[in-house]
Design an enzyme around this catalytic site. Structure first.
Site, mmCIF file in Angstrom:
data_model
loop_
_atom_site.group_PDB
_atom_site.id
_atom_site.type_symbol
_atom_site.label_atom_id
_atom_site.label_comp_id
_atom_site.label_asym_id
_atom_site.label_seq_id
_atom_site.Cartn_x
_atom_site.Cartn_y
_atom_site.Cartn_z
ATOM 1 N N HIS A 107 0.838 -1.191 0.000
ATOM 2 C CA HIS A 107 0.000 0.000 0.000
ATOM 3 C C HIS A 107 0.875 1.243 0.000
ATOM 4 C CE1 HIS A 107 -2.122 3.266 2.366
ATOM 5 N NE2 HIS A 107 -2.837 3.168 1.265
ATOM 6 N N SER A 108 0.595 2.183 -0.882
ATOM 7 C CA SER A 108 1.260 3.485 -0.902
ATOM 8 C C SER A 108 2.776 3.293 -0.966
ATOM 9 C CB SER A 108 0.819 4.309 0.314
ATOM 10 O OG SER A 108 1.178 5.659 0.190
ATOM 11 N N MET A 109 3.532 3.732 0.055
ATOM 12 C CA MET A 109 4.973 3.557 0.033
ATOM 13 C C MET A 109 5.351 2.090 -0.125
ATOM 14 S SD MET A 109 7.841 4.495 2.940
ATOM 15 C CE MET A 109 7.803 2.866 3.719
ATOM 16 N N GLY A 111 3.644 -0.131 -1.679
ATOM 17 C CA GLY A 111 3.392 -0.470 -3.069
ATOM 18 C C GLY A 111 4.480 0.035 -3.997
ATOM 19 N N HIS A 274 -7.477 6.971 -0.532
ATOM 20 C CA HIS A 274 -6.132 6.413 -0.643
ATOM 21 C C HIS A 274 -5.984 5.126 0.159
ATOM 22 C CE1 HIS A 274 -1.851 6.352 -1.303
ATOM 23 N NE2 HIS A 274 -1.580 6.497 -0.016
#
Length: 294
Positions: A107-109, A111, A274
């Site tokens: 997820h996010s960072m 990812g 997000h």
């Protein structure tokens, strides 16, 4: 307080001079599925998704590390250099699954790390899942002088989070940022993200994570890595308009990012922001389970 339906098992492993805390669910010894959290999160961020997941997802050996300097993993003495996350992941996989590919979800960072790693070590990643984690806004060389000045100023000033009034303040902040978390979920997650200090309560994360990265994000290099990804890839996105606004890109420019991934399934989840795994944990878990079963 929220009570997990499927509580995690906790263990520690030293990786590259850092004591890593890992949470594990599912079947020990089964095919590994690694869950990589985002900036300022910890491994607990995936608990709601796993509680809502179909049983097939828990047939994996599901492992979520706290990145260095986050959660209950130890802080790095020299600071934080983004390629260290890649090296930590490479070392972790060498310990967990020395042979054969694994499934990565970030997820996010997390990812961003997973997407780069899947192109750098394509033979080690069999399935790749990104929850809003393919890249940062593009930068220009002209931004470098100001970025380095800011970083030097932050080094000189030091780093501190300041104190929180208590876990209730953290829970309120989480609900403000992630409106679909209910009060019990926010309180449970707040307990994982805070710790006592001499002054009261503080974030568990190393405050040096707040320092700007002095090295500019070079989109062209990231895209070159993505072009090397051979794994089947699922990219789940929330509000695409907000994502495009944050990236500063048109739909055509955003499509160029996606086009780098040869075997990509791109899906937008309506009504999600997000933090997809908080906004729609059952839906995300089902999409992930369906993808892994393909």
């Amino acid at each position: 307080m929220y009570q997990p339906l499927y509580p995690a098992r906790q263990q520690y492993q030293r990786l590259r001079g850092v004591d890593y805390r890992l949470l594990r669910w599912g079947q020990a010894g089964a095919q590994p599925l690694l869950l990589l959290h985002g900036w300022m999160d910890s491994a607990e961020t995936f608990q709601f998704m796993l509680d809502a997941a179909p049983a097939t997802l828990r047939n994996y050996d599901v492992i979520a590390p706290d990145w260095r300097g986050f959660g209950l993993s130890s802080w790095a003495s020299e600071g934080y250099y983004f390629p260290d996350y890649l090296a930590d992941l490479d070392t972790l996989l060498g310990w967990l699954a020395p042979a054969g590919p694994v499934a990565l979800l970030g997820h996010s960072m997390g990812g961003i790390v997973a997407g780069l790693y899947a192109g750098i070590r394509p033979e080690r990643v069999g399935k790749l899942i990104s929850l809003e984690g393919f890249g940062l806004p593009a930068t220009q060389p002209e931004q470098a002088p100001a970025r380095y000045r800011r970083w030097l100023d932050e080094q000189a000033a030091g780093a501190s989070w300041g104190s929180l009034a208590g876990m209730e303040e953290m829970a309120a902040r989480l609900q403000k940022t992630h409106a679909k978390l209910d009060g019990d979920q926010a309180a449970w997650l707040a307990a994982a993200l805070t710790a006592r200090s001499d002054e009261g309560w503080r974030y568990r994360a190393d405050p040096r994570h707040r320092w700007v990265n002095p090295v500019l994000y070079r989109l062209e290099e990231a895209m070159a890595c993505w072009r090397e990804v051979s794994a089947d890839t699922l990219w789940l996105a929330g509000d695409e308009a907000k994502l495009l606004s944050w990236l500063g890109e048109t739909t055509e420019q955003f499509a160029l990012r996606r086009a780098c991934i040869a075997r990509l399934q791109y899906q937008v989840l309506p009504g999600c922001g997000h933090n997809l795994h908080h906004d729609a944990p059952a839906l995300v878990a089902q999409r992930v389970a369906d993808f892994l079963a393909q």
